[in-house]
Design an enzyme around this catalytic site. Structure first.
Site, PDB file in Angstrom:
ATOM      1  N   ALA A 347     -38.183   2.143   6.911  1.00 50.56           N
ATOM      2  CA  ALA A 347     -37.142   1.675   7.827  1.00 50.56           C
ATOM      3  C   ALA A 347     -35.883   2.436   7.451  1.00 50.56           C
ATOM      4  O   ALA A 347     -35.105   1.993   6.625  1.00 50.56           O
ATOM      5  CB  ALA A 347     -36.946   0.172   7.703  1.00 50.56           C
ATOM      6  N   ALA A 348     -35.708   3.607   8.075  1.00 48.58           N
ATOM      7  CA  ALA A 348     -34.788   4.598   7.515  1.00 48.58           C
ATOM      8  C   ALA A 348     -33.374   4.548   8.080  1.00 48.58           C
ATOM      9  O   ALA A 348     -32.428   4.837   7.366  1.00 48.58           O
ATOM     10  CB  ALA A 348     -35.362   5.986   7.726  1.00 48.58           C
ATOM     11  N   ALA A 349     -33.222   4.223   9.369  1.00 48.30           N
ATOM     12  CA  ALA A 349     -31.901   4.314   9.991  1.00 48.30           C
ATOM     13  C   ALA A 349     -30.903   3.440   9.231  1.00 48.30           C
ATOM     14  O   ALA A 349     -31.272   2.374   8.757  1.00 48.30           O
ATOM     15  CB  ALA A 349     -31.983   3.860  11.447  1.00 48.30           C
ATOM     16  N   PRO A 350     -29.661   3.882   9.102  1.00 44.37           N
ATOM     17  CA  PRO A 350     -29.045   5.105   9.621  1.00 44.37           C
ATOM     18  C   PRO A 350     -29.145   6.306   8.692  1.00 44.37           C
ATOM     19  O   PRO A 350     -28.431   7.279   8.914  1.00 44.37           O
ATOM     20  CB  PRO A 350     -27.597   4.684   9.799  1.00 44.37           C
ATOM     21  N   GLY A 351     -29.987   6.254   7.702  1.00 41.97           N
ATOM     22  CA  GLY A 351     -30.258   7.494   6.958  1.00 41.97           C
ATOM     23  C   GLY A 351     -29.557   7.654   5.630  1.00 41.97           C
ATOM     24  O   GLY A 351     -29.692   8.696   5.002  1.00 41.97           O
ATOM     25  N   ASP A 371     -38.287   4.910  11.749  1.00 42.47           N
ATOM     26  CA  ASP A 371     -37.567   3.712  12.167  1.00 42.47           C
ATOM     27  C   ASP A 371     -38.138   3.218  13.479  1.00 42.47           C
ATOM     28  O   ASP A 371     -38.440   4.003  14.375  1.00 42.47           O
ATOM     29  CB  ASP A 371     -36.064   3.970  12.300  1.00 42.47           C
ATOM     30  N   ASP A 398     -43.728   1.722  14.794  1.00 47.81           N
ATOM     31  CA  ASP A 398     -43.702   0.432  14.119  1.00 47.81           C
ATOM     32  C   ASP A 398     -44.263   0.718  12.725  1.00 47.81           C
ATOM     33  O   ASP A 398     -45.368   1.244  12.603  1.00 47.81           O
ATOM     34  CB  ASP A 398     -44.598  -0.550  14.871  1.00 47.81           C
ATOM     35  N   CYS A 472     -31.479  -6.493   1.996  1.00 45.14           N
ATOM     36  CA  CYS A 472     -30.069  -6.831   1.796  1.00 45.14           C
ATOM     37  C   CYS A 472     -29.905  -8.333   2.023  1.00 45.14           C
ATOM     38  O   CYS A 472     -28.933  -8.786   2.595  1.00 45.14           O
ATOM     39  CB  CYS A 472     -29.160  -6.022   2.698  1.00 45.14           C
TER      40      CYS A 472
END
Lengths: 607, 181
Positions: A347-351, A371, A398, A472
Site C-alpha cells: 500500500a504505497a501511495a503517496p510514496g 496501491d 487490490d 498508523c
C-alpha cells in the site's frame, strides 16, 4: 483532589465543641486574673508580646500558604461559583475555619477577615501583657513564665487535636450529582470546569483507595471522565473509550492532549540526490530553521519555521527531499532492504516509504509499489519520479491479489490501511467518524492483507525473507490482534526484533485477550512519548514456504474464504475454552471467599 | 507494455539527440546495467532490463508506471519529452546553461531563461539547440532550446531570452494532474 485535600483544615467544630472551647478560654483568663491578683506585684515579661507576634506571623504565613499549593485562587472561586457543591469545602468554609483559629486567640475577632487582622496586629491580651511588662520584676518572673508554659502546652494540645480531626476529613467530592448533570446538559458548557474535573478525576483514579468518595465505584469515575473527554476533546464515546483503555488514566490524558497539537513538520533527505548536511546548509540559506530529528535516523530533518513554502523550494522540486512524517521512516528502517533485492510495498501511495526503500537500495534491484486506489497512484508516480527512483514498478491491484500477480519477494512492506487513530492530530475527522463497525471491517481486511504479504515472500531468499507490518493506528484490534492472527494462520513465520532504537513493546495481553508472547518484539509509538504520530511496527521472518505460497486465489476468493472462516470461528477465538460450571464450582467459591475477606467480611460468619 | 517499433524508436531518439547528441549511445549500451525502452499506453519508459522483465507479470491495465517515464507520443505521432526524463538528460547533457539564484524561481514558474539570469553557459551552443538548465550549484532545473548561439547571446540585452523553456521541475507541482496519467 489530592493536593487540595491535604491542605485542608478540618471541619468546623460543632456548637458544643465551640462553646466548650470558649468556656475553657474564659476560665483560663479568669485564672490568670486571679493569679495576677494573688501576686501582689504585677506580672510581665519580655517574652509574651514577642511570642504573640511570632505566633501571629506564623498564622499569617499559614494563611498565605493556603492557596499557592492548590489551583490558582481565581480559578477556584469561579468554579465554586459555577458549581458550588462540586468542591464542597472550598474557600467559604476555609474562611470559617480560619476565623475559628483566631478565636483561640481572641474572642472578639470572630468576624475578622485576615486583612483586618493584619492591619491591626493587636490582641486583647496585648493590653494585659503590656501592663504586665511594665510590672515585671524578678519575683514574679518565675510564676509568669510557668503560666506561659502552661498556655503553650494547652495550645499544643489543641493543635494536636485539630490535626487529628483534620485527618478524618471527608473525601473530596469530584463527581457531579445527577441534578447537576442535568443542569449542565441544558446550560452552556463550561470548558474550564470540565477540564478541571478531568484532572481531578484522574488524580482520584490514580490513588483510588485514598481519594475516592464513599459509595462511588471506579466505574463511576471512569464513566464521568470519558464523558468529559468526549465533551472537551470532541471524540465519539466509542472511540474515547477505546483509546482510553489503552493507557493508564494520566497517560491517556497526555495522549488526548497530544492529539490536539500538530506534530512537527519533518522532511527526509533523498540520499539518491544529496546528503543531509548539504541539504540542511542549502535550506538554512533559504531561511529555514531546522534540526536533525533525532539520533535514530540519519536522513530526517525537523523544520521549526521557514520563510519559504517548504513544499515548493527548488530543492524540493529537484527531489532532494520529501515531506514525510517521522513515524513513516520506521517501517522502512525495520524492513532494512538490501541492494539488489526485490521488494514489494503493498500500500504505497503517496510514496514516502517506497522512495525511502528505493533510496536504501541505492536504485538497484526492483521495488514493486502497489496501491489499490488509482487516483492515489498519481501522487505516488509523481514522488517516485521527482525523487529519481529508477527501479520501481507502480501497479494498481487490490493487494490481496498478491502473490497471484507475482510472488517470491525478498521483502514485503505492508503499511496497512487503518482507522488512523494514531494520526488524529493530522485528521480530526477520525474522532467522530470511526464506529464499532470500522474496528471489525478494517482488521478483517488487514488480516487478509498480512496473509497475502506473508505468502508473497520467498522463504529461501538468501538475504531477506522479511515481512514488515505497520499501521498508523494504535488500536489493539488493528495491531497485535492482526499479528497474532497471522502467527496462528501461518506457522511458517516468526516475529523478529524490529531493529528500531525507539518504541514501546507491543501488548502481549489486552483486556483478557492473550496474544503470542513474542508480540513483545513489535513496537508501538505514541504522540505523547516520542512526538511522532501514533504508529505500530511488527517485523516477521519467513522461515519456510507453505502451500499458500502457490495459491492462485485472487482477492475475491480470499475474501470469501476469510468470511466463511470468521463465521466458523465466531466472535470468540479458539484461545477461549468453554465453561464447565460443575468443575469450576470449588474455584468459584474460593474466589468469592477471597474477595469477601479482602472486603473485611468474614466469609464463615454468615452461615 | 511492449518494446518500441522501429518508427517510434527513430522519433524518440531524434528528440533525445537534441539534448544529449551522441551521448545517446550511453543510454542504449550500458554494459553493466542494461536498460531498455518500453511503451505502455502512449508513454515511453526507460527501464533497467531486469526490472522490465519483472514488469511483464503485471497486467497492462494495472501497470501505472515503470522505471523512468521519458515522455509521451502525441496523437499526431510526435514525441514529447517530459520533465521526468531530466535526470538522464542532465547526466549526458551536451549544452548547458547555468542560471543565477535570482533567476531560479522565475524559471521554475514556467518563464523562459533571460540573459540577465544566466550565470554561465557552454561555449559552443548553436542556435536552436536543446540545452539543459542548471542552478549555479549544478542542480538540474529543466531543459529548453537556445534562442541564439553562445556568441550572439553575449551581445543580447539583459531582458532578452537566451533559451526557450520546454520543461522545468516546477511542473511536478503545476502539471501534477496531467503529467503522470
Amino acid at each position: 483532589m489530592g493536593r487540595r485535600a491535604k491542605n485542608k483544615q478540618g471541619v468546623p467544630p460543632s456548637l458544643d465543641e465551640f462553646q466548650a472551647k470558649k468556656d475553657r478560654r474564659e476560665q483560663r483568663i479568669q485564672e490568670r486574673e486571679t493569679k495576677r491578683k494573688r501576686d501582689i506585684a504585677s506580672v510581665g515579661s519580655q517574652a509574651p508580646p514577642k511570642k504573640q507576634h511570632k505566633k501571629f506571623q506564623k498564622k499569617q504565613a499559614d494563611d498565605i500558604e493556603e492557596h499557592p499549593e492548590g489551583l490558582p485562587e481565581v480559578d477556584l472561586e469561579e468554579l465554586s461559583a459555577a458549581k458550588k457543591s462540586l468542591f464542597d469545602d472550598s474557600d467559604g468554609e476555609q474562611d470559617v475555619n480560619e476565623d475559628d483559629i483566631e478565636l483561640e486567640e481572641d474572642d472578639e475577632e470572630f468576624y475578622d477577615s485576615d486583612e483586618e487582622a493584619r492591619v491591626k496586629p493587636m490582641f486583647s491580651d496585648d493590653d494585659e501583657d503590656e501592663s504586665d511588662l511594665e510590672n515585671l520584676n524578678a519575683e514574679n518572673m518565675e510564676a509568669f513564665s510557668k503560666q506561659l508554659d502552661e498556655e503553650d502546652e494547652l495550645e499544643a494540645e489543641e493543635a494536636e487535636q485539630e490535626l487529628l480531626e483534620g485527618a478524618v476529613q471527608p473525601r473530596a467530592k469530584v463527581l457531579p450529582t445527577e441534578e447537576e448533570e442535568e443542569a449542565a446538559e441544558v446550560g452552556p458548557k463550561d470548558v474550564t470546569m470540565v477540564r478541571t474535573r478531568m484532572i481531578e478525576i484522574i488524580k482520584v483514579l490514580e490513588n483510588f483507595k485514598e481519594l475516592a468518595e464513599d459509595g462511588k465505584s471506579r466505574a463511576d469515575y471512569t464513566n464521568r471522565l470519558l464523558k468529559d473527554i468526549c465533551e472537551y476533546f470532541g471524540y465519539s464515546e466509542f472511540l474515547a473509550e477505546k483509546l482510553f483503555n489503552l493507557f493508564a488514566p494520566a497517560e491517556a490524558m497526555e495522549f488526548f492532549e497530544a492529539n490536539e497539537i500538530a506534530r512537527p513538520i519533518t522532511i527526509r533527505t533523498n540520499t539518491l540526490k544529496t546528503r543531509r548536511r548539504d541539504l540542511a546548509q542549502t535550506l538554512v540559506n533559504r531561511g529555514v530553521n531546522l534540526q536533525p530529528i533525532g539520533s535514530w535516523t540519519k536522513v530526517g530533518l525537523q523544520i521549526f519555521d521557514s520563510q519559504v513554502p517548504i513544499g515548493a523550494t527548488p530543492e524540493y522540486l529537484a527531489g532532494q527531499y520529501i515531506l514525510q512524517a517521522a513515524s513513516s521512516f520506521l517501517p522502512c528502517m525495520a524492513l532494512d532492504p538490501q541492494e539488489n533485492e526485490r521488494v514489494l510495498d503493498m500500500a504505497a501511495a503517496p510514496g514516502g516509504k517506497t522512495t525511502y526503500i528505493s533510496a536504501l537500495m541505492k536504485n538497484t534491484g526492483c521495488v514493486f509499489a502497489n496501491d489499490a486506489n488509482k487516483a492515489r497512484t498519481k501522487s505516488l508516480i509523481a514522488n517516485i519520479h521527482r525523487l529519481g527512483c529508477k527501479n520501481t514498478i507502480v501497479c494498481n491491484y487490490d493487494a490481496r491479489e498478491f502473490p497471484k500477480v507475482i510472488g517470491g519477494f525478498d521483502r514485503v512492506l505492508l503499511d496497512a490501511p487503518c482507522s488512523g487513530t494514531g494520526v488524529i492530530a493530522k485528521d480530526e475527522s477520525v474522532k467522530v467518524s470511526r464506529t464499532e463497525k470500522d474496528f471489525i471491517q478494517i482488521p478483517h481486511l488487514q488480516k487478509q492483507l498480512l496473509l497475502s504479504a506473508i505468502d508473497s515472500v520467498d522463504a529461501n531468499s538468501a538475504t531477506g525473507g522479511i515481512i514488515v507490518y505497520s499501521t498508523c493506528s494504535i488500536a489493539v484490534d488493528e495491531n497485535e490482534a492482526v499479528v497474532d492472527y497471522a502467527l496462528r494462520k501461518r506457522p511458517n513465520v516468526k516475529l523478529v526484533d524490529t531493529g528500531l532504537q525507539i518504541g514501546k513493546e507491543g501488548f502481549t495481553s489486552y483486556r483478557g485477550k492473550h496474544f503470542n508472547p513474542k508480540i513483545s518484539l513489535t513496537r508501538r509509538y505514541y504522540p505523547h512519548t516520542y512526538n511522532v504520530d501514533g504508529f505500530y511496527v511488527a517485523k516477521f521472518k519467513k522461515i519456510s514456504s507453505s502451500i499458500h505460497d502457490e495459491s492462485k486465489a485472487g482477492a475475491r476468493e480470499k475474501e470469501s474464504l476469510a468470511r466463511s472462516e470468521a463465521e466458523e470461528e465466531g466472535i470468540i477465538n479458539g484461545d477461549f475454552a468453554t465453561f464447565e460450571d460443575d468443575e469450576d464450582k470449588p474455584i468459584m467459591d474460593q474466589a468469592i471467599k477471597r474477595s469477601m475477606k479482602r472486603k473485611g467480611i468474614n466469609p464463615n460468619a454468615k452461615k | 507494455m511492449r518494446p518500441l517499433t522501429e518508427e517510434e524508436t527513430k522519433v524518440v531518439f531524434e528528440k533525445l539527440a537534441n539534448y544529449i547528441g551522441r551521448n545517446i549511445s550511453f543510454l542504449v549500451d550500458n554494459q553493466t546495467n542494461p536498460h531498455v525502452f518500453r511503451l505502455q499506453k502512449d508513454r515511453v519508459y526507460y527501464i533497467p532490463d531486469q526490472v522490465a522483465k519483472f514488469a511483464t507479470s503485471v497486467a497492462r491495465p494495472q501497470l501505472m508506471s515503470v522505471g523512468t517515464c521519458f515522455g509521451k507520443f502525441t496523437k499526431t505521432g510526435k514525441f514529447r519529452l517530459h520533465i521526468t526524463a531530466l535526470p538522464y538528460m542532465a547526466q549526458y547533457a551536451k549544452f548547458k546553461v547555468w542560471i543565477k539564484q535570482n533567476g531560479e524561481m522565475p524559471f521554475l514558474y514556467g518563464n523562459h531563461v533571460l540573459k540577465a539570469h544566466v550565470g554561465r553557459m557552454s561555449d559552443d551552443i548553436p542556435e536552436h539547440a536543446g540545452v539543459i538548465v542548471y542552478s549555479m550549484s549544478d542542480v538540474p532545473l529543466g531543459f529548453g532550446v537556445s534562442s541564439k548561439s553562445t556568441n550572439e547571446a553575449r551581445n543580447l540585452q539583459p531582458t532578452a531570452i537566451v533559451a526557450f523553456r520546454q520543461g522545468d521541475i516546477g511542473e511536478y507541482l503545476r502539471e501534477e494532474d496531467t503529467l503522470f496519467t
